[in-house]
Design an enzyme around this catalytic site. Structure first.
Site, short mmCIF file in Angstrom:
data_model
loop_
_atom_site.label_atom_id
_atom_site.label_comp_id
_atom_site.label_asym_id
_atom_site.label_seq_id
_atom_site.Cartn_x
_atom_site.Cartn_y
_atom_site.Cartn_z
N TYR A 290 33.22 54.05 51.81
CA TYR A 290 34.11 54.25 53.35
C TYR A 290 34.20 55.36 53.62
O TYR A 290 34.11 55.38 54.65
CB TYR A 290 35.89 54.32 52.44
N HIS B 171 44.14 50.01 43.41
CA HIS B 171 43.42 49.40 42.36
C HIS B 171 43.71 48.86 41.30
O HIS B 171 43.28 48.85 39.79
CB HIS B 171 41.23 49.45 41.72
N GLU C 23 34.50 40.16 48.29
CA GLU C 23 34.34 38.56 48.10
C GLU C 23 34.77 37.55 47.85
O GLU C 23 35.95 37.63 46.56
CB GLU C 23 33.18 38.65 46.34
N GLN D 130 49.17 51.45 46.51
CA GLN D 130 48.73 49.79 46.34
C GLN D 130 49.88 49.95 45.07
O GLN D 130 49.72 48.40 44.54
CB GLN D 130 47.53 49.40 46.56
N TYR E 53 29.96 40.30 36.91
CA TYR E 53 30.14 39.95 38.43
C TYR E 53 29.41 41.02 39.45
O TYR E 53 29.65 41.74 40.81
CB TYR E 53 31.16 39.52 38.92
CA LIG Z 1 30.47 41.07 42.60
#
Ligand SMILES: [Ca+2]
Length: 396
Positions: free
Chosen positions: A280, A156, A259, A94, A269
């Protein structure tokens, strides 16, 4: 909305305490009905994994390509030669050249900002750099910020940027990666709950990379001063909403549990302590809890992962029905989700703008149309244009 297949769960039922009336989560279990009233027009193709885009004052578009190139679209045509002067990037998985943003005073200083993955497979991190755009060249390239925690692997990095009205910037940083990536003997994703690491955070910085004195943890002994919010897995969509004075962010879950969150300074959060996601490998629950006191519930959860990347708020006139709504790009779902919001930011419904390609970014252009980048080896820039729609009350 027709056929809204969402389950609304009152937060009070879960956490057992007093909550605001709007503390509810729309849990999306199924595909959403198709949105009509637009057509897809491919403007440019031949982009290699385009990631972010921005409009220059002259109407040209700059587009990042993840392998490390910055391309210019002039008069509707992709300029063959990439911009020179880009930093070297770690372009695996990524990683690579990621987001792009113009300084709020770009017309005066010609400064743009880039995020990218820097380093190598065994040791890498997200950086924010700035440079001056002169014609086909970047000059005075400077790294203004880099993540404190070095990680391994190609997962990430985040890393979207958005400017707030006060001239500071939010930048999103991922949690470092999935198991088995570790940091100091535990899963690196736990760093999302560690305020003394930049991993798994939304950060707020100044244009020189310094941290504003009024950041929520600016004076905390146990936190990085740049931290704005924490407990995030990997945010690849963030937007400032001037209609509601709010910040919205779309966040990748693992298996399910993507989300949409309303981001507030200093808040947690939840990741990975509370989440709807599963691992996974083996599809095991990552947590038994989806909500806890002191942690912010998501506004929307997608139980079938859409893999959200790119987020914008529509404020234009060509699509009057869409005004004030959020548009969430989906890599896996190959669509854009329209989140129909009321004036206070409560979710009224959701529809799907079918794109048929992995959507990496979605933005509103200066012509008030929506523009889409597709994440492919031969990726495209697509414009969504209005057509007569029998569903629309204003259609003939
Ligand atoms: Ca969250």
């Amino acid at each position: 909305m027709r056929r809204l297949l969402a389950v609304f769960i009152m937060g009070a039922l879960i956490i057992g305490g007093p909550v605001a009336a709007d503390a509810q989560t729309a849990i999306i279990e199924e595909d959403m009905p198709a949105e009509g009233g637009f057509r897809r027009v491919v403007l440019v193709s031949g982009l290699e994994h385009p990631w972010g885009m921005v409009w220059l004052p002259d109407g040209d578009i700059l587009i990042t390509e993840r392998p490390g190139r910055l391309r210019r679209v002039h008069a509707g045509q992709l300029v063959a030669a990439p911009i020179d002067g880009l930093p070297a990037v770690f372009a695996e998985g990524q990683g690579g050249l990621l987001d792009i943003s113009l300084h709020p005073r770009f017309k005066e200083n010609a400064r743009l900002f880039l995020t990218y993955a820097h380093g190598r497979g065994s040791a890498n991190r997200t950086r924010v750099a700035t440079a001056i755009l002169r014609g086909t060249l970047l000059e005075d390239l400077r790294v203004v910020f880099e993540v404190d925690t070095v990680k391994s692997g190609g997962q990430h990095f985040g890393s979207r940027m958005v400017w707030l009205p006060d001239g500071t910037m939010l930048v999103t940083i991922g949690d470092g990666g999935n198991p088995p990536v570790t940091h100091k003997g535990e899963w690196i994703r736990k760093q999302a709950q560690n305020k003394s690491s930049h991993l798994g955070k939304v950060l707020r910085i100044q244009d020189d990379g310094a941290t504003p004195a009024d950041n929520p943890f600016a004076n905390a002994a146990d936190a990085q001063t740049a931290v704005w919010s924490y407990g995030h897995r990997n945010i690849q969509g963030i937007v400032f909403d001037p209609l509601r004075n709010a910040v919205w962010a779309s966040e990748h879950g693992a298996l399910g549990g993507d989300e949409l969150n309303r981001i507030q300074a200093g808040q947690n959060y939840g990741w990975p302590v509370v989440t709807y996601s599963r691992e996974y490998v083996g599809a095991k629950k990552i947590s038994d809890d989806t909500s806890r006191p002191g942690m912010q519930d998501p506004v929307v959860v997608w139980m079938s992962a859409i893999a959200p990347s790119g987020l914008t708020l529509y404020t234009g006139k060509p699509f009057p029905r869409w005004h004030g709504d959020l548009f969430v790009g989906g890599l896996r779902s190959q669509d854009i989700r329209r989140i129909d919001l009321d004036g206070d930011g409560r979710v009224r419904g959701q529809t799907s703008l079918r794109i048929g390609h992995r959507v990496r970014d979605v933005r509103q252009g200066p012509d008030e149309l929506l523009y889409v980048l597709t994440d492919e080896t031969d990726g495209s820039l697509i414009r969504l244009e209005p057509v007569a729609d029998p569903q629309s009350p204003s259609a003939p």
